[in-house]
Write a protein that holds these residues in place. Structure first.
Motif, PDB file in Angstrom:
ATOM      1  N   GLU A  53      67.705 -10.722 -21.537  1.00 36.05           N
ATOM      2  CA  GLU A  53      66.668 -10.374 -20.677  1.00 36.05           C
ATOM      3  C   GLU A  53      65.839  -9.705 -20.056  1.00 36.05           C
ATOM      4  O   GLU A  53      64.157  -9.921 -19.439  1.00 36.05           O
ATOM      5  CB  GLU A  53      67.965 -10.717 -18.721  1.00 36.05           C
ATOM      6  N   LYS A  54      66.134  -8.832 -20.739  1.00 32.18           N
ATOM      7  CA  LYS A  54      64.725  -7.589 -20.704  1.00 32.18           C
ATOM      8  C   LYS A  54      64.183  -7.434 -21.882  1.00 32.18           C
ATOM      9  O   LYS A  54      62.669  -7.537 -21.821  1.00 32.18           O
ATOM     10  CB  LYS A  54      65.708  -5.721 -21.038  1.00 32.18           C
ATOM     11  N   TYR A  55      64.394  -7.623 -23.099  1.00 30.54           N
ATOM     12  CA  TYR A  55      63.816  -7.725 -24.632  1.00 30.54           C
ATOM     13  C   TYR A  55      63.664  -8.910 -25.384  1.00 30.54           C
ATOM     14  O   TYR A  55      63.960  -9.925 -26.205  1.00 30.54           O
ATOM     15  CB  TYR A  55      64.417  -6.795 -25.442  1.00 30.54           C
ATOM     16  N   ASP A  56      61.807  -9.294 -25.545  1.00 30.65           N
ATOM     17  CA  ASP A  56      61.201 -10.225 -25.975  1.00 30.65           C
ATOM     18  C   ASP A  56      62.452 -10.221 -27.273  1.00 30.65           C
ATOM     19  O   ASP A  56      62.433 -11.183 -28.224  1.00 30.65           O
ATOM     20  CB  ASP A  56      59.963 -10.445 -26.034  1.00 30.65           C
ATOM     21  N   THR A  77      69.434  -3.881 -33.386  1.00 35.95           N
ATOM     22  CA  THR A  77      68.831  -3.090 -35.069  1.00 35.95           C
ATOM     23  C   THR A  77      67.671  -3.305 -35.074  1.00 35.95           C
ATOM     24  O   THR A  77      66.405  -2.227 -35.668  1.00 35.95           O
ATOM     25  CB  THR A  77      69.376  -4.222 -36.085  1.00 35.95           C
ATOM     26  N   LYS A  78      66.622  -5.119 -34.686  1.00 35.69           N
ATOM     27  CA  LYS A  78      65.480  -4.703 -34.264  1.00 35.69           C
ATOM     28  C   LYS A  78      64.909  -3.808 -33.461  1.00 35.69           C
ATOM     29  O   LYS A  78      64.149  -3.480 -33.671  1.00 35.69           O
ATOM     30  CB  LYS A  78      64.839  -6.342 -33.964  1.00 35.69           C
ATOM     31  N   LEU A  79      65.127  -3.890 -32.549  1.00 37.78           N
ATOM     32  CA  LEU A  79      64.842  -2.907 -31.229  1.00 37.78           C
ATOM     33  C   LEU A  79      64.254  -1.684 -31.577  1.00 37.78           C
ATOM     34  O   LEU A  79      64.535  -0.344 -31.067  1.00 37.78           O
ATOM     35  CB  LEU A  79      65.756  -3.225 -29.911  1.00 37.78           C
ATOM     36  N   LEU A  80      66.306  -0.864 -32.895  1.00 38.14           N
ATOM     37  CA  LEU A  80      66.216   0.472 -33.057  1.00 38.14           C
ATOM     38  C   LEU A  80      64.804   0.543 -34.395  1.00 38.14           C
ATOM     39  O   LEU A  80      64.524   1.721 -34.818  1.00 38.14           O
ATOM     40  CB  LEU A  80      67.314   0.522 -33.450  1.00 38.14           C
ATOM     41  N   HIS A  81      64.789  -0.439 -34.917  1.00 35.91           N
ATOM     42  CA  HIS A  81      63.788  -0.594 -35.933  1.00 35.91           C
ATOM     43  C   HIS A  81      62.557   0.174 -35.429  1.00 35.91           C
ATOM     44  O   HIS A  81      61.342   0.673 -36.141  1.00 35.91           O
ATOM     45  CB  HIS A  81      63.584  -1.129 -37.340  1.00 35.91           C
ATOM     46  N   LYS A  82      62.504  -0.785 -34.731  1.00 34.82           N
ATOM     47  CA  LYS A  82      60.976  -1.190 -33.719  1.00 34.82           C
ATOM     48  C   LYS A  82      60.813   1.071 -33.470  1.00 34.82           C
ATOM     49  O   LYS A  82      59.355   1.013 -32.912  1.00 34.82           O
ATOM     50  CB  LYS A  82      61.051  -2.012 -32.257  1.00 34.82           C
ATOM     51  N   LYS A  83      61.762   1.300 -32.390  1.00 31.98           N
ATOM     52  CA  LYS A  83      61.220   3.299 -32.061  1.00 31.98           C
ATOM     53  C   LYS A  83      61.500   3.714 -33.784  1.00 31.98           C
ATOM     54  O   LYS A  83      61.767   4.942 -33.090  1.00 31.98           O
ATOM     55  CB  LYS A  83      62.963   2.899 -31.010  1.00 31.98           C
TER      56      LYS A  83
END
Length: 316
Positions: free
Chosen positions: A22-25, A76-82
């Motif tokens: 709901e929060k991250y595309d 993992t994608k969200l961590l990599h983005k950061k």
């Protein structure tokens, strides 16, 4: 140095990943893509089953595995983005596939298709078998092996029990035919095991009974391009990194039908200098195993958006 570890089957829960969705595309796209990626293998709607259940279906291995790996890839994608990437990575059983994604060895669609087939083949291998898995608490490896061997000998090899998971000091999971697990459990109680806890599972995972699944996976791996890892991968069936001559495909084929050395893997990473570990997946089971295995390692567990954002803040 940073280690990232991925949860295995048994930690799934209805609602896992809904807050991320709901929060991250990026997470939403991953979950929606997962349904398309696995549709040639299974008819599951990854989002609907993960968020709404029922739990009985979500706990069926052919559905659990794609749902868990999709969750792991999304986080993992969200961590990599950061900018957060592992120096060392590993996973518990099916979590090893997520570790291979983190390290860049397998691409997203490939890993989702492989894990859907893995779940399907493991379910097929377990059909018609009366099986059990049980966590043995308070017992050393040698005694567990001796009790399993004693049960196997008594049953003349017709039914088998094996150590499946070396989770942490004092916790070893045994797996196999129900009658063999019961016999080994009786011997373990006599030998002084503190407790023996039956696990809710649908197959004799990480035993020779999974060889049919391993054989089918080996055929699938022949079609896969395994890339060079960008992170150091610690493999389940080794408890350490592979040698240059070792084949990832062969290790994954072996993994499904042999013991998982999670305790050894955690010790290996700590000895290599890993001082911070992030666990990705529902629940905090691996974080507990880590705390019982090594000292002086900071552990974060990402199960929810709140966990994710708190971890980012702490690491910053």
């Amino acid at each position: 140095m940073l280690g990232i570890v991925y949860a295995g089957q048994g930690s799934q829960r209805v609602g896992m990943g809904l807050d991320f969705y709901e929060k991250y595309d990026e997470f939403k796209e991953t979950i929606d893509n997962a349904t398309d990626a696995v549709k040639s293998v299974t008819d599951m709607d990854v989002a609907d089953l993960s968020f709404n259940g029922p739990m009985e279906q979500l706990s069926d291995t052919k559905y659990t595995q794609p749902a868990m790996v999709a969750f792991a890839i999304g986080v993992t994608k969200l961590l990599h983005k950061k900018g957060i990437k592992a120096d060392y990575t590993c996973g518990l059983s099916l979590g090893e596939y997520s570790a291979l994604y983190e390290a860049g060895v397998l691409e997203e669609d490939t890993i989702l298709q492989l894990i859907a087939k893995r779940g399907k083949y493991m379910a097929e291998a377990a059909e018609g078998l009366h099986v059990k898995m049980a966590a043995v608490l308070g017992m050393d490896r040698e005694t567990v092996l001796e009790c399993c061997d004693k049960a196997n000998s008594e049953l003349a090899g017709e039914k088998i029990v094996q150590p499946a998971n070396y989770n942490c000091p004092g916790q070893i999971v045994i797996s196999g035919d129900a009658v063999a697990v019961d016999k080994a459990s009786a011997y373990l109680k006599e030998a002084g095991a503190k407790r023996i806890l039956p696990l809710k599972v649908s197959g004799p995972f990480h035993t020779k009974l999974m060889k049919p699944a391993g054989d089918k996976l080996a055929e699938e791996f022949e079609k896969v391009d395994f890339k060079q890892p960008k992170s150091k991968v610690v493999f389940n069936c080794l408890g350490k990194e592979k040698k240059d001559e070792d084949s990832v495909a062969k290790l994954l084929e072996k993994q499904v039908q042999s013991s998982v050395y999670l305790e050894d893997s955690i010790k290996y990473m700590a000895d290599a200098g890993v001082d911070t570990i992030i666990e990705i997946g529902p629940g905090k089971a691996i974080s507990k195993f880590i705390s019982k295995t090594v000292d002086n390692v900071k552990v974060y567990s990402i199960d929810s958006v709140e966990d994710f954002e708190n971890t980012l803040e702490e690491l910053a």
